[in-house]
Design a protein around this motif. Structure first.
Motif, PDB file in Angstrom:
ATOM      1  N   GLU A   1     -18.052   3.525 -22.523  1.00 16.47           N
ATOM      2  CA  GLU A   1     -17.065   2.779 -23.291  1.00 16.47           C
ATOM      3  C   GLU A   1     -16.147   3.725 -24.033  1.00 16.47           C
ATOM      4  N   GLY A   2     -16.579   4.826 -24.519  1.00 16.62           N
ATOM      5  CA  GLY A   2     -15.733   5.770 -25.269  1.00 16.62           C
ATOM      6  C   GLY A   2     -14.659   6.366 -24.378  1.00 16.62           C
ATOM      7  N   GLU A   3     -15.116   6.697 -23.198  1.00 21.62           N
ATOM      8  CA  GLU A   3     -14.157   7.259 -22.262  1.00 21.62           C
ATOM      9  C   GLU A   3     -13.098   6.232 -21.887  1.00 21.62           C
ATOM     10  N   ILE A   4     -13.631   5.026 -21.757  1.00 20.34           N
ATOM     11  CA  ILE A   4     -12.677   3.962 -21.378  1.00 20.34           C
ATOM     12  C   ILE A   4     -11.656   3.781 -22.483  1.00 20.34           C
ATOM     13  N   ILE A   5     -12.097   3.827 -23.714  1.00 24.68           N
ATOM     14  CA  ILE A   5     -11.149   3.620 -24.828  1.00 24.68           C
ATOM     15  C   ILE A   5     -10.146   4.753 -24.876  1.00 24.68           C
ATOM     16  N   GLU A   6     -10.652   5.978 -24.642  1.00 21.33           N
ATOM     17  CA  GLU A   6      -9.726   7.114 -24.653  1.00 21.33           C
ATOM     18  C   GLU A   6      -8.688   6.985 -23.544  1.00 21.33           C
ATOM     19  N   ARG A   7      -9.232   6.631 -22.403  1.00 24.19           N
ATOM     20  CA  ARG A   7      -8.299   6.461 -21.280  1.00 24.19           C
ATOM     21  C   ARG A   7      -7.304   5.338 -21.547  1.00 24.19           C
ATOM     22  N   LEU A   8      -7.817   4.254 -22.136  1.00 25.48           N
ATOM     23  CA  LEU A   8      -6.903   3.132 -22.441  1.00 25.48           C
ATOM     24  C   LEU A   8      -5.850   3.564 -23.474  1.00 25.48           C
ATOM     25  N   SER A   9      -6.279   4.364 -24.440  1.00 20.23           N
ATOM     26  CA  SER A   9      -5.329   4.857 -25.437  1.00 20.23           C
ATOM     27  C   SER A   9      -4.258   5.718 -24.775  1.00 20.23           C
ATOM     28  N   ALA A  10      -4.739   6.559 -23.839  1.00 26.34           N
ATOM     29  CA  ALA A  10      -3.773   7.405 -23.127  1.00 26.34           C
ATOM     30  C   ALA A  10      -2.810   6.554 -22.305  1.00 26.34           C
ATOM     31  N   GLU A  11      -3.378   5.515 -21.665  1.00 21.97           N
ATOM     32  CA  GLU A  11      -2.538   4.637 -20.863  1.00 21.97           C
ATOM     33  C   GLU A  11      -1.551   3.874 -21.755  1.00 21.97           C
ATOM     34  N   ALA A  12      -2.049   3.466 -22.931  1.00 26.06           N
ATOM     35  CA  ALA A  12      -1.161   2.744 -23.862  1.00 26.06           C
ATOM     36  C   ALA A  12      -0.023   3.652 -24.303  1.00 26.06           C
ATOM     37  N   SER A  13      -0.399   4.963 -24.535  1.00 21.12           N
ATOM     38  CA  SER A  13       0.656   5.899 -24.915  1.00 21.12           C
ATOM     39  C   SER A  13       1.688   6.036 -23.799  1.00 21.12           C
ATOM     40  N   GLU A  14       1.121   6.131 -22.588  1.00 21.47           N
ATOM     41  CA  GLU A  14       2.034   6.235 -21.445  1.00 21.47           C
ATOM     42  C   GLU A  14       2.921   4.980 -21.332  1.00 21.47           C
ATOM     43  N   LEU A  15       2.284   3.817 -21.583  1.00 23.56           N
ATOM     44  CA  LEU A  15       3.063   2.573 -21.505  1.00 23.56           C
ATOM     45  C   LEU A  15       4.134   2.535 -22.592  1.00 23.56           C
TER      46      LEU A  15
ATOM     47  N   PRO B   1       1.862  -3.905 -12.853  1.00 24.89           N
ATOM     48  CA  PRO B   1       1.035  -3.307 -11.768  1.00 24.89           C
ATOM     49  C   PRO B   1       0.121  -2.200 -12.327  1.00 24.89           C
ATOM     50  N   LEU B   2      -1.114  -2.123 -11.818  1.00 28.28           N
ATOM     51  CA  LEU B   2      -2.125  -1.165 -12.266  1.00 28.28           C
ATOM     52  C   LEU B   2      -1.845   0.195 -11.677  1.00 28.28           C
ATOM     53  N   LEU B   3      -2.062   1.181 -12.527  1.00 37.46           N
ATOM     54  CA  LEU B   3      -1.909   2.546 -12.052  1.00 37.46           C
ATOM     55  C   LEU B   3      -3.156   2.963 -11.261  1.00 37.46           C
ATOM     56  N   PRO B   4      -3.097   3.999 -10.531  1.00 35.10           N
ATOM     57  CA  PRO B   4      -4.263   4.401  -9.722  1.00 35.10           C
ATOM     58  C   PRO B   4      -5.489   4.746 -10.575  1.00 35.10           C
ATOM     59  N   HIS B   5      -5.274   5.391 -11.728  1.00 35.04           N
ATOM     60  CA  HIS B   5      -6.434   5.766 -12.532  1.00 35.04           C
ATOM     61  C   HIS B   5      -7.046   4.552 -13.186  1.00 35.04           C
ATOM     62  N   GLN B   6      -6.253   3.447 -13.413  1.00 34.03           N
ATOM     63  CA  GLN B   6      -6.827   2.215 -13.946  1.00 34.03           C
ATOM     64  C   GLN B   6      -7.741   1.574 -12.921  1.00 34.03           C
ATOM     65  N   ILE B   7      -7.315   1.614 -11.673  1.00 33.17           N
ATOM     66  CA  ILE B   7      -8.160   1.045 -10.611  1.00 33.17           C
ATOM     67  C   ILE B   7      -9.462   1.842 -10.498  1.00 33.17           C
ATOM     68  N   TYR B   8      -9.367   3.118 -10.683  1.00 38.59           N
ATOM     69  CA  TYR B   8     -10.532   3.963 -10.600  1.00 38.59           C
ATOM     70  C   TYR B   8     -11.501   3.669 -11.723  1.00 38.59           C
ATOM     71  N   LEU B   9     -11.009   3.382 -12.936  1.00 38.72           N
ATOM     72  CA  LEU B   9     -11.900   3.083 -14.047  1.00 38.72           C
ATOM     73  C   LEU B   9     -12.640   1.787 -13.822  1.00 38.72           C
ATOM     74  N   LYS B  10     -12.006   0.873 -13.183  1.00 41.75           N
ATOM     75  CA  LYS B  10     -12.682  -0.382 -12.897  1.00 41.75           C
ATOM     76  C   LYS B  10     -13.762  -0.201 -11.852  1.00 41.75           C
ATOM     77  N   ALA B  11     -13.465   0.626 -10.923  1.00 44.08           N
ATOM     78  CA  ALA B  11     -14.458   0.818  -9.841  1.00 44.08           C
ATOM     79  C   ALA B  11     -15.702   1.559 -10.343  1.00 44.08           C
ATOM     80  N   THR B  12     -15.519   2.451 -11.235  1.00 45.53           N
ATOM     81  CA  THR B  12     -16.647   3.225 -11.754  1.00 45.53           C
ATOM     82  C   THR B  12     -17.010   2.738 -13.127  1.00 45.53           C
ATOM     83  N   ASP B  13     -18.259   2.661 -13.309  1.00 47.52           N
ATOM     84  CA  ASP B  13     -18.753   2.165 -14.597  1.00 47.52           C
ATOM     85  C   ASP B  13     -19.000   3.386 -15.492  1.00 47.52           C
ATOM     86  N   GLN B  14     -18.004   3.639 -16.355  1.00 50.66           N
ATOM     87  CA  GLN B  14     -18.097   4.780 -17.242  1.00 50.66           C
ATOM     88  C   GLN B  14     -18.459   4.271 -18.621  1.00 50.66           C
TER      89      GLN B  14
END
Length: 350
Positions: A63-77, A48-61
């Motif tokens: 790519e660097g930010e997305i990678i950082e966020r994904l890295s943070a999410e991967a760390s969390e995972l 299941p997607l976390l709330p901040h993942q849904i937010y990243l999809k909705a907003t077009d940010q």
């Protein structure tokens, strides 16, 4: 208390190891199923997607930010996965503890079953012993009854024997007294018999003297008969023949109706009769049933005996045979006497 069952269930199932093992197996299978589902979701990315993942999809940010966020999410995972792995390890430890406890309970149950079998065997042996003891008790009871019956019978017989002994002693005393009286009476009788015996002995001596005199007279008469001096009273002028003569026959079984004349007439049919006599009793004068006949020749005797020793005389069978000489008694032989007593003399006290 285990985590997979409540306190009440544990109290109710603590004595049944097989039931606790079944509940533990079901709980472990459920945990493995959950783990496999989570791993499958992780591999397929269907978590299941976390709330901040849904937010990243909705907003077009960017790519660097997305990678950082994904890295943070991967760390969390990863952290979440580590936490899950640690939970799984804890649960595996708990499960291993449950398995060890189940093994202990299983061993305890096996021991209990073995002990139960031993107890059952001991119980069967105890029952057999009880049965044997009850049989022995019944046998002992029967033996005790038999012993009591035998004892009563022995006591009754002993009492009867004592009473019978007393009665027999009384009877023996009475018989002894009677025998004593009878013996005394017999002794008195024997005294009388002794006196009578003395009288009889004196009479016997007298009779012996008379008998000797009579025998002397008999010898004299025999000598006269042998010499032919005595004559026949029924045949005057005819001398009595000697005892042995080849022309003389003996006639036995003469009927009482036959007289001297008939006797001579009967045998005159066979030849000339020189002398004849029917022997009579000296006291009564009656014929004794036999007599003698003397013919004039031996040929007549042979002719009359040629047809046998029996002839018919007035309807009766009469025996005829040659006359035999009388045997003379020995001169030195002592006379034999027979003494008769009027009473039976006992052997005792004579």
């Amino acid at each position: 208390m285990p985590m997979f069952i409540s306190e009440e269930e544990y109290e109710s199932c603590s004595r049944d190891a097989s039931l606790v093992a079944e509940k533990a197996d079901a709980f472990i299978r459920e945990l493995y199923n959950q783990l496999e589902k989570y791993k499958a979701q992780t591999r397929s990315g269907a978590l299941p997607l976390l709330p901040h993942q849904i937010y990243l999809k909705a907003t077009d940010q960017k790519e660097g930010e997305i990678i950082e966020r994904l890295s943070a999410e991967a760390s969390e995972l990863r952290a979440l996965l580590e936490r899950k792995n640690s939970e799984i390890s804890e649960k595996n430890a708990v499960i291993n503890g449950y398995l060890d406890e189940m093994e202990t309970l299983t061993c305890s149950a096996s021991l209990k079953e073995a002990r139960l079998k031993e107890i059952e065997l001991e119980l069967a042996q105890s029952r057999a012993s009880c049965t044997r003891l009850s049989q022995e008790l019944s046998s002992s009871t029967m033996l005790a009854g038999l012993y009591k019956a035998l004892k009563d019978s022995y006591e009754r017989r002993l009492k009867w024997g004592k009473s019978a002994r007393k009665e027999s002693e009384k009877e023996a005393a009475r018989l002894k007294e009677n025998l004593k009286k009878e013996y005394e009476a017999e002794v008195e009788k024997n005294k009388d018999l002794k006196e009578k015996l003395k009288k009889y002995e004196a009479e016997v001596e007298k009779n012996k003297e008379k008998l000797e005199k009579h025998e002397a007279e008999v010898e004299k008469n025999k000598e006269k008969l042998e010499a032919g001096v005595e004559t026949n009273s029924s045949q005057s002028g005819v001398k009595r023949p000697v005892d042995w003569d080849p022309k003389k026959i003996f006639v036995g079984g003469i009927p009482r109706t036959v007289t001297e004349d008939k006797f001579k007439e009967f045998f005159s049919a066979y030849g000339t009769v020189v002398w004849h006599e029917i022997i009579r009793d000296h006291d009564s004068g009656l014929p004794r049933g036999f007599g003698f006949v003397v013919f004039d020749s031996v040929q007549v005797v042979d002719n009359i005996l040629i047809n046998g020793n029996y002839i018919d005389m007035e309807g009766a069978k009469v025996e005829i045979k040659r006359a035999q000489p009388k045997e003379k008694p020995a001169l030195n032989s002592a006379p034999t006497y027979c003494i008769f007593y009027p009473y039976e003399i006992p052997n005792e006290n004579i």
